[in-house]
Design an enzyme around this catalytic site. Structure first.
Site, PDB file in Angstrom:
ATOM      1  N   ASP A 198      66.589   1.493 -33.891  1.00  0.00           N
ATOM      2  CA  ASP A 198      65.708   1.621 -35.147  1.00  0.00           C
ATOM      3  C   ASP A 198      66.190   2.147 -36.507  1.00  0.00           C
ATOM      4  O   ASP A 198      65.704   2.708 -37.441  1.00  0.00           O
ATOM      5  CB  ASP A 198      64.389   2.845 -35.065  1.00  0.00           C
ATOM      6  CG  ASP A 198      65.069   4.045 -34.605  1.00  0.00           C
ATOM      7  OD1 ASP A 198      64.209   5.101 -35.024  1.00  0.00           O
ATOM      8  OD2 ASP A 198      66.072   4.200 -33.867  1.00  0.00           O
ATOM      9  N   ARG A 210      71.632  -8.579 -39.530  1.00  0.00           N
ATOM     10  CA  ARG A 210      70.931  -7.508 -38.910  1.00  0.00           C
ATOM     11  C   ARG A 210      69.993  -8.111 -37.479  1.00  0.00           C
ATOM     12  O   ARG A 210      70.036  -7.709 -36.538  1.00  0.00           O
ATOM     13  CB  ARG A 210      69.841  -6.915 -39.764  1.00  0.00           C
ATOM     14  CG  ARG A 210      70.595  -5.890 -40.774  1.00  0.00           C
ATOM     15  CD  ARG A 210      69.452  -4.906 -41.531  1.00  0.00           C
ATOM     16  NE  ARG A 210      68.566  -5.740 -42.262  1.00  0.00           N
ATOM     17  CZ  ARG A 210      68.662  -6.169 -43.798  1.00  0.00           C
ATOM     18  NH1 ARG A 210      69.764  -5.794 -44.374  1.00  0.00           N
ATOM     19  NH2 ARG A 210      67.643  -6.452 -44.228  1.00  0.00           N
ATOM     20  N   LYS A 253      58.201   6.663 -33.051  1.00  0.00           N
ATOM     21  CA  LYS A 253      59.359   7.829 -33.055  1.00  0.00           C
ATOM     22  C   LYS A 253      59.118   8.244 -34.600  1.00  0.00           C
ATOM     23  O   LYS A 253      59.056   7.748 -35.709  1.00  0.00           O
ATOM     24  CB  LYS A 253      60.350   7.376 -32.665  1.00  0.00           C
ATOM     25  CG  LYS A 253      61.554   8.110 -32.960  1.00  0.00           C
ATOM     26  CD  LYS A 253      62.546   7.514 -34.140  1.00  0.00           C
ATOM     27  CE  LYS A 253      63.557   8.692 -34.421  1.00  0.00           C
ATOM     28  NZ  LYS A 253      65.001   7.683 -34.491  1.00  0.00           N
ATOM     29  N   GLU A 286      60.553  14.097 -31.511  1.00  0.00           N
ATOM     30  CA  GLU A 286      61.922  14.534 -31.735  1.00  0.00           C
ATOM     31  C   GLU A 286      62.326  15.609 -32.564  1.00  0.00           C
ATOM     32  O   GLU A 286      62.249  15.411 -33.970  1.00  0.00           O
ATOM     33  CB  GLU A 286      62.576  13.132 -32.335  1.00  0.00           C
ATOM     34  CG  GLU A 286      64.077  13.372 -32.408  1.00  0.00           C
ATOM     35  CD  GLU A 286      64.866  12.184 -32.768  1.00  0.00           C
ATOM     36  OE1 GLU A 286      64.081  11.311 -32.991  1.00  0.00           O
ATOM     37  OE2 GLU A 286      66.117  12.106 -32.933  1.00  0.00           O
ATOM     38  N   GLU A 324      65.044  17.421 -33.821  1.00  0.00           N
ATOM     39  CA  GLU A 324      66.510  17.366 -33.626  1.00  0.00           C
ATOM     40  C   GLU A 324      67.144  18.318 -34.216  1.00  0.00           C
ATOM     41  O   GLU A 324      66.845  18.595 -35.449  1.00  0.00           O
ATOM     42  CB  GLU A 324      67.238  16.119 -34.050  1.00  0.00           C
ATOM     43  CG  GLU A 324      68.807  16.242 -34.007  1.00  0.00           C
ATOM     44  CD  GLU A 324      69.489  15.007 -34.466  1.00  0.00           C
ATOM     45  OE1 GLU A 324      68.895  14.082 -34.803  1.00  0.00           O
ATOM     46  OE2 GLU A 324      70.927  14.889 -34.293  1.00  0.00           O
ATOM     47  N   LYS A 377      61.780  14.090 -27.321  1.00  0.00           N
ATOM     48  CA  LYS A 377      63.202  13.584 -27.590  1.00  0.00           C
ATOM     49  C   LYS A 377      64.102  14.651 -28.112  1.00  0.00           C
ATOM     50  O   LYS A 377      64.080  14.886 -29.512  1.00  0.00           O
ATOM     51  CB  LYS A 377      63.404  12.310 -28.453  1.00  0.00           C
ATOM     52  CG  LYS A 377      64.712  12.047 -28.902  1.00  0.00           C
ATOM     53  CD  LYS A 377      64.847  10.376 -29.494  1.00  0.00           C
ATOM     54  CE  LYS A 377      66.316   9.956 -30.054  1.00  0.00           C
ATOM     55  NZ  LYS A 377      66.029   8.448 -30.319  1.00  0.00           N
ATOM     56  N   SER A 427      67.587   8.197 -24.933  1.00  0.00           N
ATOM     57  CA  SER A 427      66.904   7.730 -26.087  1.00  0.00           C
ATOM     58  C   SER A 427      68.234   7.594 -27.056  1.00  0.00           C
ATOM     59  O   SER A 427      68.256   8.326 -27.882  1.00  0.00           O
ATOM     60  CB  SER A 427      65.813   8.143 -26.582  1.00  0.00           C
ATOM     61  OG  SER A 427      65.364   7.449 -27.863  1.00  0.00           O
ATOM     62  N   TYR A 456      70.170   9.455 -41.204  1.00  0.00           N
ATOM     63  CA  TYR A 456      69.903   8.070 -40.634  1.00  0.00           C
ATOM     64  C   TYR A 456      70.015   7.565 -41.824  1.00  0.00           C
ATOM     65  O   TYR A 456      69.331   7.658 -42.828  1.00  0.00           O
ATOM     66  CB  TYR A 456      68.757   8.479 -40.033  1.00  0.00           C
ATOM     67  CG  TYR A 456      68.746   8.533 -38.366  1.00  0.00           C
ATOM     68  CD1 TYR A 456      69.520   9.783 -37.930  1.00  0.00           C
ATOM     69  CD2 TYR A 456      68.058   7.776 -37.393  1.00  0.00           C
ATOM     70  CE1 TYR A 456      69.563   9.955 -36.786  1.00  0.00           C
ATOM     71  CE2 TYR A 456      68.108   8.265 -36.058  1.00  0.00           C
ATOM     72  CZ  TYR A 456      68.880   9.207 -35.675  1.00  0.00           C
ATOM     73  OH  TYR A 456      69.031   9.219 -34.490  1.00  0.00           O
TER      74      TYR A 456
END
Lengths: 357, 358
Positions: free
Chosen positions: A30, A52, A142, A183, A185, A225, A295, A357
């Site tokens: 993603d 892509r 997500k 998630e 993180e 996650k 994941s 990201y």
């Protein structure tokens, strides 16, 4: 129940459980347009839609790879893309019993008054967007919340904001038929040791599950996650067995048994490290009431990307590389990985300081 | 770790795990002087120290009982009492492989501005008291928090106060070598259905575990003593299998796997009901990463008390009644209870007392 049981409850429970099937895991494909651009740039490939599409097609059609995956997280653009033969990617996945997922957050913004801590955006029209994604074939979502360790971090504000944000996102997903991957993180950046990471991870996860309870989220229809519990990036490394012990202990202290599966993010770990750590966790002889799987984004694709280099003639080799990582991680979910899969590329650290990201 | 590293860490973990041994459970014999007085009054026995001592001796010397028990919770007076022949109760228990525990709370007080909701007292000097109790042989402690279900209850205030009170008590116990039993009892009183009880139980337990995390409590060195999830006392009853499903689901959603054992309170259930429900839970097919056992007071002693009625010549009869309940509950922790316990007088009698105060 304390949990909201809407019209999608049974489906959510079924899909969450399937995603947590032992021997399978999630491929995080993603990357936003900006992020995938960096990946393509690293192999000198232009960041245009056709490239892509070509990259994802290469991976989706890797022979025999999909059997090791229960789900793939997609970016919005990819959800609507097709193979060069005109078949929607979503159909390719569904035909191979892989559940399509969708990234629904809109990145992080800084929390004023903190030392660079962030909260995650994406609530506006989230319900409506989830409905659309469900119609397009997505069945899980997500949302990435990010925390960091520092002298005064994570702050109480950051923990609260991110935990509540994840809980709000989660219930909106469930109202609209998508299993939310939760998630939180905690970045590896820093000089802290594994004990510090464990303490922070436990505190953050406790806050997350309190928030999920407050928001009436049905835990049986979610996945977690988290980061693995490791020393900071500026600290000496430790063995996979140590990472496994600290990680599983942290999870046993915070994650209710109702959660069917925990799918680790790979952070900046190399492909091989991530697999070895996951394997060690599944070999640990301690009671674990949820499955432990993966994941992975970078840790599944890195050597594949390099092998491809954007060239059609490399597709076959690239696909073999992808298959090898999928298989290795599948074995790791069963505690059966014997190590050494893949080329030297698999041992390359994927750590990027203050990763965005 | 997020938890505080007490010098007693290994001992706490070992003792908590031992209490959760399958086939064993806890006898809650920690009735305060006032409460035991009510029990004795119900069988026309005077509430004097010798009678309180005699009752506990009867229970502790029942042949075979200790095989079914991993712990006994005592009131402070009892911790220092001896058998008629001069052996300290604490030694008797230890020799029998039973851990002595101690009730450390000082009862509840009302929260002003609420509709009769309460918080629990007992934190003052708790550390020193725990040290003393440890020296006297205690290895676990118990603190009862009480919540109720009503139109506006439990309030956020009641939940927060009780959860954080439990967490503070738990941390202090661990600093002083005692495994804290965390008891957030939600009273059964009311016309609400089982769904409502489940919802409240999940909310309360989630708050408890957040509070325990905030207070750096080592979960591996604790036990949980919750209510079972049942319909309210004024609602139609349901089967043990339904109670089992709702209860285990609530626990799966809130109690981390690091907690070694969950020891249910019996609330106002009859002896037989409590056993049947516990049995159903252990037969229930679902994830249960903690052992499920008992910490029963009334539901272990009711028929024993009636059989004794304060008379020496009834001791054997009373002990026979007691061992029947011990064995039945031991089986229930294994899911092997066949419901064939010889039902002594009173075993099916509801023990519900409205708005029960210890």
């Amino acid at each position: 129940m304390s949990a909201f049981v809407g019209k999608y409850a049974d489906e959510l429970i079924k899909n969450a459980k399937y995603t947590a099937t032992p021997g399978k895991g999630i491929w995080a494909a993603d990357e936003s347009t900006g992020t995938i651009g960096k990946r393509l740039a690293s192999i000198n490939v232009e960041n245009i839609e056709a490239n892509r599409q070509a990259l994802r097609q290469l991976l989706f059609t890797s022979p025999n790879a999909l059997q090791y995956l229960s789900g793939v997280i997609l970016f919005e653009e990819t959800l609507y893309q097709k193979t060069s033969d005109g078949k929607p990617f979503v159909e390719v996945l569904e035909e191979n019993n892989v559940i399509p997922g969708i990234k629904v957050d809109k990145g992080v913004v800084e929390l004023a008054g903190t030392n660079g801590e962030t909260t995650t955006q994406g609530f506006d029209s989230l319900g409506a967007r989830c409905q659309q994604y469900y119609k397009a074939g997505a069945r899980f979502a997500k949302w990435r919340a990010v925390l960091k360790i520092g002298p005064n971090e994570p702050s109480e504000l950051s923990i609260q904001q991110n935990a509540q944000g994840l809980a709000r996102y989660a219930i909106i997903c469930q109202e609209n038929g998508l299993v939310p991957i939760v998630e939180p993180e905690i970045l590896t950046d820093g000089a802290h040791d594994i004990v510090k990471c464990a303490a922070v991870t436990e505190t953050v996860l406790a806050a997350v599950y309190k928030a999920l309870n407050e928001h009436h989220v049905l835990l049986e229809g979610t996945l977690l996650k988290p980061n693995m519990v490791t020393p900071g990036s500026d600290s000496p490394k430790v063995a996979p067995e140590v990472i496994a012990e600290y990680t599983v202990q942290a999870l046993r202290r915070t994650v209710p048994a109702a959660v069917p599966g925990i799918v680790f993010l790979s952070g900046g770990q190399s492909e091989e490290e991530a697999t070895l750590n996951l394997n060690a966790m599944n070999k640990l002889g301690v009671l674990k009431p949820w499955t432990l799987s993966f994941s992975f984004g970078r840790a599944l694709q890195q050597s594949t990307l390099k092998t491809w280099g954007g060239k059609k003639e490399n597709i076959g080799k690239a696909q073999e590389s992808f298959l090898a990582r999928c298989k290795a991680n599948s074995e790791a979910t069963l505690g059966k990985y014997v190590g050494g899969s893949g080329t030297g590329l698999a041992s390359e650290s994927l750590y990027v300081k203050d990763y965005k990201y | 770790m997020s938890s505080f590293k007490s010098k007693y860490q290994d001992e706490l973990i070992a003792n908590a795990a031992y209490i959760g041994t399958p086939g064993k459970g806890i006898l809650a014999a920690d009735e305060s002087t006032g409460t035991i007085g009510k029990r004795l009054a119900s069988i026309n026995v005077e509430n004097v120290e010798t009678n309180r001592r005699a009752l506990r001796e009867l229970l502790f010397t029942t042949p075979g009982a200790f095989e079914c028990l991993s712990g006994v919770i005592l009131f402070e007076e009892t911790l220092y009492q001896k058998t008629a022949s001069g052996k300290p109760f604490v030694d008797l228990l230890k020799e029998g492989g039973v851990l002595p525990g101690i009730k450390v709370d000082k009862g509840t007080v009302e929260l002003a501005g609420t509709n009769g909701e309460t918080t629990t007292q007992g934190l003052d000097g708790l550390g020193q008291r725990c040290q003393k109790y440890y020296e006297a042989g205690a290895r676990f402690a118990k603190w009862r928090a009480v919540l109720k279900i009503g139109p506006n209850e439990p309030s956020e205030l009641a939940i927060h106060e009780n959860a954080y009170g439990l967490a503070r008590y738990a941390a202090i116990c661990q600093e002083n070598g005692l495994v804290p039993i965390v008891e957030p009892e939600i009273l059964v009183d009311g016309p609400h259905d089982i769904n409502k009880c489940a919802e409240v139980t999940e909310r309360v337990l989630a708050a408890c575990y957040k509070a325990l995390s905030d207070h750096h409590v080592l979960l591996e060195g604790t036990l949980l003593k919750p209510n079972m999830v049942t319909p309210g006392s004024e609602s139609p009853k349901v089967t043990p299998e339904v109670i089992a499903k709702y209860t285990v689901t609530a626990l799966q959603r809130t109690v981390p796997a690091a907690v070694p054992a969950i020891v249910f309170l019996s609330g106002g259930q009859s002896e037989e009901e409590a056993t049947l429900n516990l049995n159903a839970m252990n037969k229930f097919q679902g994830k249960k990463p903690w052992s499920l056992s008992f910490s029963f007071g009334r539901a272990l002693q009711q028929s024993t008390l009636k059989a004794w009625s304060g008379k020496d010549e009834n001791i054997k009869k009373a002990q026979d009644a007691f061992i029947v309940r011990c064995k039945a509950n031991s089986h229930a922790t294994l899911g092997t209870y066949k419901g064939d316990a010889t039902l002594a007088e009173g075993a099916s009698e509801s023990l519900h007392v409205k708005d029960y105060k210890y």
